[in-house]
Design a protein around this motif. Structure first.
Motif, PDB file in Angstrom:
ATOM      1  N   LEU A 317      55.589 103.122 101.234  1.00 23.71           N
ATOM      2  CA  LEU A 317      54.643 103.947 102.403  1.00 23.71           C
ATOM      3  C   LEU A 317      55.579 104.356 103.687  1.00 23.71           C
ATOM      4  O   LEU A 317      55.746 105.326 104.088  1.00 23.71           O
ATOM      5  N   GLY A 319      59.433 102.885 103.840  1.00 29.82           N
ATOM      6  CA  GLY A 319      60.761 103.030 103.789  1.00 29.82           C
ATOM      7  C   GLY A 319      61.262 102.229 104.632  1.00 29.82           C
ATOM      8  O   GLY A 319      62.435 102.855 105.583  1.00 29.82           O
TER       9      GLY A 319
ATOM     10  N   ASP B 150      62.202 113.957  97.477  1.00 28.99           N
ATOM     11  CA  ASP B 150      62.798 113.079  98.529  1.00 28.99           C
ATOM     12  C   ASP B 150      63.835 114.202  99.376  1.00 28.99           C
ATOM     13  O   ASP B 150      64.709 114.627  98.856  1.00 28.99           O
ATOM     14  N   CYS B 219      51.517 111.866 101.017  1.00 31.33           N
ATOM     15  CA  CYS B 219      51.059 111.468 102.203  1.00 31.33           C
ATOM     16  C   CYS B 219      51.895 111.442 103.386  1.00 31.33           C
ATOM     17  O   CYS B 219      53.314 111.062 103.456  1.00 31.33           O
ATOM     18  N   LEU B 221      52.882 110.297 107.458  1.00 34.35           N
ATOM     19  CA  LEU B 221      52.419 109.584 108.237  1.00 34.35           C
ATOM     20  C   LEU B 221      52.850 109.415 109.619  1.00 34.35           C
ATOM     21  O   LEU B 221      53.995 109.774 109.906  1.00 34.35           O
ATOM     22  N   ARG B 226      54.991 109.492 116.270  1.00 32.21           N
ATOM     23  CA  ARG B 226      56.241 109.989 115.387  1.00 32.21           C
ATOM     24  C   ARG B 226      56.169 109.924 113.980  1.00 32.21           C
ATOM     25  O   ARG B 226      55.663 109.147 113.428  1.00 32.21           O
ATOM     26  N   VAL B 227      56.449 111.103 113.483  1.00 32.10           N
ATOM     27  CA  VAL B 227      56.229 111.143 111.830  1.00 32.10           C
ATOM     28  C   VAL B 227      57.196 110.280 111.340  1.00 32.10           C
ATOM     29  O   VAL B 227      58.317 110.074 111.818  1.00 32.10           O
ATOM     30  N   VAL B 228      56.972 109.542 110.360  1.00 30.54           N
ATOM     31  CA  VAL B 228      57.672 108.579 109.599  1.00 30.54           C
ATOM     32  C   VAL B 228      58.588 108.959 108.642  1.00 30.54           C
ATOM     33  O   VAL B 228      58.137 109.780 107.667  1.00 30.54           O
ATOM     34  N   GLY B 230      61.237 107.066 107.058  1.00 27.48           N
ATOM     35  CA  GLY B 230      61.792 106.154 105.901  1.00 27.48           C
ATOM     36  C   GLY B 230      63.228 106.028 106.165  1.00 27.48           C
ATOM     37  O   GLY B 230      63.991 106.919 106.217  1.00 27.48           O
ATOM     38  N   ALA B 231      63.877 104.946 106.104  1.00 23.33           N
ATOM     39  CA  ALA B 231      65.216 104.623 106.338  1.00 23.33           C
ATOM     40  C   ALA B 231      66.001 105.115 105.085  1.00 23.33           C
ATOM     41  O   ALA B 231      67.427 105.574 105.250  1.00 23.33           O
ATOM     42  N   HIS B 232      65.605 105.120 103.744  1.00 23.27           N
ATOM     43  CA  HIS B 232      66.254 105.645 102.843  1.00 23.27           C
ATOM     44  C   HIS B 232      65.390 107.229 102.294  1.00 23.27           C
ATOM     45  O   HIS B 232      65.827 107.349 101.070  1.00 23.27           O
ATOM     46  N   VAL B 234      62.804 107.770 101.712  1.00 23.08           N
ATOM     47  CA  VAL B 234      61.420 107.793 101.022  1.00 23.08           C
ATOM     48  C   VAL B 234      60.263 107.153 102.125  1.00 23.08           C
ATOM     49  O   VAL B 234      60.534 106.151 102.837  1.00 23.08           O
ATOM     50  N   ALA B 235      59.216 107.684 102.256  1.00 23.57           N
ATOM     51  CA  ALA B 235      57.971 107.304 102.887  1.00 23.57           C
ATOM     52  C   ALA B 235      56.691 108.159 102.597  1.00 23.57           C
ATOM     53  O   ALA B 235      57.159 109.217 102.041  1.00 23.57           O
ATOM     54  N   GLY B 236      55.799 107.517 102.837  1.00 22.24           N
ATOM     55  CA  GLY B 236      54.471 108.193 102.645  1.00 22.24           C
ATOM     56  C   GLY B 236      54.313 108.401 101.041  1.00 22.24           C
ATOM     57  O   GLY B 236      53.492 109.294 100.550  1.00 22.24           O
ATOM     58  N   GLU B 237      54.872 107.573 100.444  1.00 19.28           N
ATOM     59  CA  GLU B 237      54.790 107.642  98.851  1.00 19.28           C
ATOM     60  C   GLU B 237      53.378 107.093  98.307  1.00 19.28           C
ATOM     61  O   GLU B 237      53.605 106.180  97.594  1.00 19.28           O
ATOM     62  N   ILE B 238      52.281 107.343  98.865  1.00 23.62           N
ATOM     63  CA  ILE B 238      50.916 106.896  98.486  1.00 23.62           C
ATOM     64  C   ILE B 238      50.689 107.227  97.056  1.00 23.62           C
ATOM     65  O   ILE B 238      50.044 106.441  96.532  1.00 23.62           O
ATOM     66  N   HIS B 240      52.906 106.682  94.838  1.00 20.17           N
ATOM     67  CA  HIS B 240      53.247 105.539  93.801  1.00 20.17           C
ATOM     68  C   HIS B 240      53.104 104.242  94.347  1.00 20.17           C
ATOM     69  O   HIS B 240      53.541 103.350  94.101  1.00 20.17           O
TER      70      HIS B 240
END
Lengths: 385, 385
Positions: A317, A319, B150, B219, B221, B226-228, B230-232, B234-238, B240
């Motif tokens: 979610l 990252g 991604d 998803c 977020l 602020r929109v997330v 992810g450091a790599h 990947v984010a919001g992968e609801i 999975h």
């Protein structure tokens, strides 16, 4: 209490950057904060004048008078704070300086958990630590209390703490009434997250998660540089991620929560169920597993898999750059480390598995230090920006 | 391209506040941004001078010359942007103004999915829309492309898009090469989230989630405004989140992911398995369920429960003020709405269930509009603050 001379978002950013990453030169501060050098100079000046910042001697440079290129650092001894962590069994209080270094720590067993009894213990410990603080010749500028459960920091209210069986206790106001100090209250995991963000394994990271395992399974989240609190007071409830619809019933009423599988008491219940024999508590469960009991070892293995899958959910979610695993449950780490890693790798989607997952043992005193960190936040006003 | 006259965080904040919440008076702007009135005045002046802000006539007040108390609004017609959404079947492009209002939309079926073929279609659509833009007498200031998968926005690279079967495509650079326009690339759900944050159901909210259901489960977020990302990447992968260890195998290799239960193709596969008969696709699955097939209805009910539990996880971790459910899967909403709500309520911990869960149908053109919103972000520089 003294007013802190950094009343703008820029000044607050400069202070917290030096606090967590200093000593730093003004040039480096400008680079790390993204502020102009004029803005940095403007923010630094009143903090130097009031003694919160001091020039850090640059040992590699030849001595010079008034060199403005000298790095600056926070003078930790400039102010003191009291941090209190309340567990179900004891109250731990620390006297910490402005750099959140622990100067003194006290533990007092709790004989009753009613708010009045707990606040009386806090008042007593505070009086004791303030007397000690006189020896340092520095006033205590604030106090903070950390408890587990739903805590509304802005309102200063403990909404619900299952371990203490408290509901809607105006703890900040009550604590200020008996101590005369400005009081902050926060959830204990969030408080520990603040300490990790400023002084621990989260320094310099904009996105990380702190997962605590033990009596409960908790999580503090830092997203885009700020601790997540949630619009309704709930956030970081990793213990109530539902990871198995056919899993055991949780105290929250749902099935298959991480906490219903991986908390100390869930592990004890599982071993009791599978052996048909009562256990004295988590210490005995740990002893059985270390002694080779297959039933106990399986309970820990399943707990590890649940924690690993929950960490995978957080990572999918949000990252984060890093996940820090801590809490008293680390005593069992050898029993579930492999399962945590395996379940995390299986669950993490795509490049999310590049996230750095580390363990970090933190004693209960560190949780009280986390509370002190939130008292520092309140004092410097960084929680309002 | 023109330089945008709001090069500080404060100016950017003032612009985006007026963009999403205007018209606003300077007094109200100061209140909503937390900036001093001097800072607001300083930020507004160059934006007025360059024609991005205009005085909004206050109809309730008597006319006066140069009244500084007049509210200001963004002049949408001051600049145009092109937003492109690439699906597995077609390319949708919109010409949008600075207020992200769609002026024109074009759909072109995709006959090949290779990057070269898709970029040729984007180039053609862009040329066509720029010709149309000449009729408005306003230049197109930028272009953005949104694809699922991604996407590393900062690098301008599509790391991996399963639907297109692309890996490591430097889409921003390639698109700029053929169009001559500054190009932004982003994940499609994140782009749609930006549009919702500024112009949709997320206006004024610091914390919300956008959940999209259909071919995939995605998803976006927004945390602390602020929109997330992810450091790599990947984010919001609801889709999975792993919600059932004994659930069906997902294309990611894990078992029991939300996407393996609730995506269009998962529902089709489930009905095919339970009836033993092949289906033409999601439309037929929907038809069967609406026609009363118990097998099909159960597949949708289980999909709803999976989506509801996943939303519960998001809410337990982040405590958003609102969850917006959208995507082409809403066509089946009557078939799983009750299960989504029930599973969400069961999973949400404590006060987290106070979160406002709403549905919002958004056509595919809206996804292209989301891309246009990211082009506006790049133009005004708000993505760098």
């Amino acid at each position: 209490m003294e007013a802190f001379p950094a009343a703008t978002p820029a000044a607050s950013l400069v202070f917290t950057t030096v606090l967590s990453q200093g000593p730093l030169s003004r040039v480096e501060l400008s680079r790390r904060t993204g502020l102009s050098s004029a803005a940095v100079t403007k923010a630094v000046r009143p903090l130097m004048a009031a003694g919160y910042f001091v020039e850090a001697a640059d040992e590699s440079a030849p001595p010079a008078v008034g060199r403005p290129a000298n790095p600056v650092r926070v003078d930790g001894g400039r102010a003191l704070f009291i941090g209190v962590k309340v567990t179900a069994d004891e109250v731990i209080a620390v006297l910490a300086d402005l750099c959140c270094r622990i100067r003194l720590a006290r533990h007092v067993p709790l004989t009753a958990r009613e708010p009045g009894a707990v606040i009386a213990v806090i008042a007593e410990l505070t009086a004791e630590l303030r007397t000690e603080a006189e020896g340092f010749g520095v006033p205590v500028q604030g106090l903070a209390v950390a408890v587990s459960g739903d805590v509304d920091r802005a309102a200063g209210v403990v909404r619900y703490s299952p371990f203490l069986d408290w509901r809607d206790i105006a703890l900040a106001e009550l604590t200020t009434a008996v101590t005369g100090l400005p009081a902050t209250v926060d959830n204990d995991v969030r408080a520990l997250t603040v300490a990790e963000q400023w002084f621990g394994a989260g320094v310099g990271l904009s996105n990380f998660a702190l997962v605590t395992v033990g009596a409960g399974i908790g999580c503090g989240l830092v997203v885009n540089g700020r601790v997540v609190s949630g619009a309704h007071g709930v956030a970081g409830e990793i213990g109530h991620l539902s990871i198995d619809p056919r899993g055991p019933l949780c105290h929250c009423g749902n099935h298959g929560c991480v906490e219903a599988i991986a908390s100390d008491s869930a592990i004890v219940r599982r071993i009791e169920r599978d052996t048909g024999e009562p256990l004295a508590g988590p210490a005995q469960a740990l002893e059985l597993a270390h002694g080779g009991s297959p039933v106990a070892r399986e309970a820990y293995a399943d707990a590890g898999a649940a924690i690993g899958r929950a960490i995978g959910s957080v990572v999918n979610l949000l990252g984060p750059e890093r996940v820090i695993i801590s809490g008293e449950g680390l005593a069992a780490y050898d029993l579930f480390a492999a399962q945590i890693k395996e379940a995390f790798s299986a669950t993490a989607f795509s490049t999310a598995d590049q996230c750095d997952v580390i363990t970090r043992p933190l004693a209960f005193e560190e949780w009280a230090r986390g509370a002190a960190a939130t008292a520092i936040q309140t004092f410097i006003g960084s929680d309002t920006f």
